[in-house]
Design a protein around this motif. Structure first.
Motif, PDB file in Angstrom:
ATOM      1  N   ARG A  22      -0.932   8.241  -0.996  1.00  0.00           N
ATOM      2  CA  ARG A  22      -0.027   7.110  -1.196  1.00  0.00           C
ATOM      3  C   ARG A  22       1.395   7.635  -1.367  1.00  0.00           C
ATOM      4  O   ARG A  22       1.623   8.841  -1.454  1.00  0.00           O
ATOM      5  CB  ARG A  22      -0.451   6.331  -2.438  1.00  0.00           C
ATOM      6  CG  ARG A  22      -1.820   5.716  -2.320  1.00  0.00           C
ATOM      7  CD  ARG A  22      -2.106   4.890  -3.565  1.00  0.00           C
ATOM      8  NE  ARG A  22      -3.388   4.232  -3.442  1.00  0.00           N
ATOM      9  CZ  ARG A  22      -4.316   4.254  -4.374  1.00  0.00           C
ATOM     10  NH1 ARG A  22      -4.107   4.878  -5.514  1.00  0.00           N
ATOM     11  NH2 ARG A  22      -5.450   3.625  -4.196  1.00  0.00           N
TER      12      ARG A  22
ATOM     13  N   CYS B 194     -11.533   7.600   1.847  1.00  0.00           N
ATOM     14  CA  CYS B 194     -10.206   7.815   2.409  1.00  0.00           C
ATOM     15  C   CYS B 194      -9.481   8.862   1.570  1.00  0.00           C
ATOM     16  O   CYS B 194      -9.453   8.789   0.348  1.00  0.00           O
ATOM     17  CB  CYS B 194      -9.417   6.506   2.412  1.00  0.00           C
ATOM     18  SG  CYS B 194      -7.745   6.693   3.058  1.00  0.00           S
TER      19      CYS B 194
ATOM     20  N   HIS C  70     -10.736   0.026   7.559  1.00  0.00           N
ATOM     21  CA  HIS C  70      -9.724   0.521   6.627  1.00  0.00           C
ATOM     22  C   HIS C  70      -8.483   0.979   7.396  1.00  0.00           C
ATOM     23  O   HIS C  70      -7.349   0.698   6.987  1.00  0.00           O
ATOM     24  CB  HIS C  70     -10.300   1.666   5.791  1.00  0.00           C
ATOM     25  CG  HIS C  70      -9.413   2.146   4.697  1.00  0.00           C
ATOM     26  ND1 HIS C  70      -9.133   1.393   3.578  1.00  0.00           N
ATOM     27  CD2 HIS C  70      -8.730   3.317   4.547  1.00  0.00           C
ATOM     28  CE1 HIS C  70      -8.317   2.077   2.780  1.00  0.00           C
ATOM     29  NE2 HIS C  70      -8.061   3.249   3.360  1.00  0.00           N
TER      30      HIS C  70
ATOM     31  N   GLU D 187      -6.301  -1.898   8.507  1.00  0.00           N
ATOM     32  CA  GLU D 187      -5.483  -2.445   7.420  1.00  0.00           C
ATOM     33  C   GLU D 187      -4.369  -1.483   7.009  1.00  0.00           C
ATOM     34  O   GLU D 187      -3.321  -1.910   6.529  1.00  0.00           O
ATOM     35  CB  GLU D 187      -6.360  -2.754   6.209  1.00  0.00           C
ATOM     36  CG  GLU D 187      -7.394  -3.827   6.463  1.00  0.00           C
ATOM     37  CD  GLU D 187      -8.433  -3.928   5.356  1.00  0.00           C
ATOM     38  OE1 GLU D 187      -8.326  -3.192   4.345  1.00  0.00           O
ATOM     39  OE2 GLU D 187      -9.373  -4.729   5.507  1.00  0.00           O
ATOM     40  N   ARG D 188      -4.594  -0.191   7.156  1.00  0.00           N
ATOM     41  CA  ARG D 188      -3.639   0.844   6.735  1.00  0.00           C
ATOM     42  C   ARG D 188      -3.562   1.912   7.822  1.00  0.00           C
ATOM     43  O   ARG D 188      -4.200   2.957   7.718  1.00  0.00           O
ATOM     44  CB  ARG D 188      -4.098   1.459   5.414  1.00  0.00           C
ATOM     45  CG  ARG D 188      -4.072   0.458   4.270  1.00  0.00           C
ATOM     46  CD  ARG D 188      -4.904   0.967   3.102  1.00  0.00           C
ATOM     47  NE  ARG D 188      -5.034  -0.037   2.085  1.00  0.00           N
ATOM     48  CZ  ARG D 188      -5.947  -1.010   2.078  1.00  0.00           C
ATOM     49  NH1 ARG D 188      -6.812  -1.102   3.062  1.00  0.00           N
ATOM     50  NH2 ARG D 188      -6.004  -1.896   1.112  1.00  0.00           N
TER      51      ARG D 188
ATOM     52  N   GLU E 167      -1.722   4.248   8.612  1.00  0.00           N
ATOM     53  CA  GLU E 167      -1.336   5.620   8.262  1.00  0.00           C
ATOM     54  C   GLU E 167      -2.465   6.384   7.558  1.00  0.00           C
ATOM     55  O   GLU E 167      -2.353   7.584   7.325  1.00  0.00           O
ATOM     56  CB  GLU E 167      -0.070   5.605   7.388  1.00  0.00           C
ATOM     57  CG  GLU E 167      -0.242   5.016   6.005  1.00  0.00           C
ATOM     58  CD  GLU E 167      -0.266   3.473   5.938  1.00  0.00           C
ATOM     59  OE1 GLU E 167      -0.393   2.961   4.815  1.00  0.00           O
ATOM     60  OE2 GLU E 167      -0.186   2.805   6.972  1.00  0.00           O
ATOM     61  N   HIS E 168      -3.570   5.717   7.246  1.00  0.00           N
ATOM     62  CA  HIS E 168      -4.703   6.359   6.561  1.00  0.00           C
ATOM     63  C   HIS E 168      -5.678   6.897   7.607  1.00  0.00           C
ATOM     64  O   HIS E 168      -6.619   6.230   8.010  1.00  0.00           O
ATOM     65  CB  HIS E 168      -5.394   5.371   5.621  1.00  0.00           C
ATOM     66  CG  HIS E 168      -4.572   5.013   4.439  1.00  0.00           C
ATOM     67  ND1 HIS E 168      -5.122   4.550   3.272  1.00  0.00           N
ATOM     68  CD2 HIS E 168      -3.233   5.051   4.224  1.00  0.00           C
ATOM     69  CE1 HIS E 168      -4.156   4.312   2.392  1.00  0.00           C
ATOM     70  NE2 HIS E 168      -3.005   4.611   2.963  1.00  0.00           N
TER      71      HIS E 168
ATOM     72  N   CYS F  72      -5.596   7.797  -1.880  1.00  0.00           N
ATOM     73  CA  CYS F  72      -6.052   6.413  -1.745  1.00  0.00           C
ATOM     74  C   CYS F  72      -7.440   6.267  -2.378  1.00  0.00           C
ATOM     75  O   CYS F  72      -7.661   5.381  -3.182  1.00  0.00           O
ATOM     76  CB  CYS F  72      -6.090   6.008  -0.274  1.00  0.00           C
ATOM     77  SG  CYS F  72      -6.885   4.417   0.047  1.00  0.00           S
TER      78      CYS F  72
END
Length: 90
Positions: free
Chosen positions: A38, A34, A64, A67-68, A70-71, A44
């Motif tokens: 941050r 990733c 991933h 869970e996030r 914006e990633h 990340c």
């Protein structure tokens, strides 16, 4: 006293670097990392487990992302074995 002349033979060879595709070559290894930033500006850098199957890191990336959300940016890292071989007369 004279020294007898000796004949010497020099052989020049070219070296070639190529992917190691031999039967006993190590496998290709795939990882996705990733590259989302941050809040503090650091990367990340979470990454998938190494796998010989390129689909497994892709599955990790979707988990991933869940869970996030914006990633969304990833880098593929491929470990590919290479071998040096000689060309020319032996």
């Amino acid at each position: 006293m004279t020294t007898p002349a000796r004949r010497r033979r020099f052989v020049f060879v070219d070296w070639r670097l190529r992917p190691d595709l031999d039967d006993d070559a190590p496998p290709l290894i795939y990882v996705l990392r990733c590259r989302a930033l941050r809040d503090d500006g650091s990367e990340c850098a979470a990454q998938s487990p190494p796998s010989e199957d390129p689909a497994q890191p892709q599955t990790w990336a979707f988990m991933h992302l869940r869970e996030r959300p914006e990633h969304t940016g990833y880098t593929e890292v491929i470990e590919r074995p290479w071998v040096m071989g000689r060309e020319g007369p032996t």
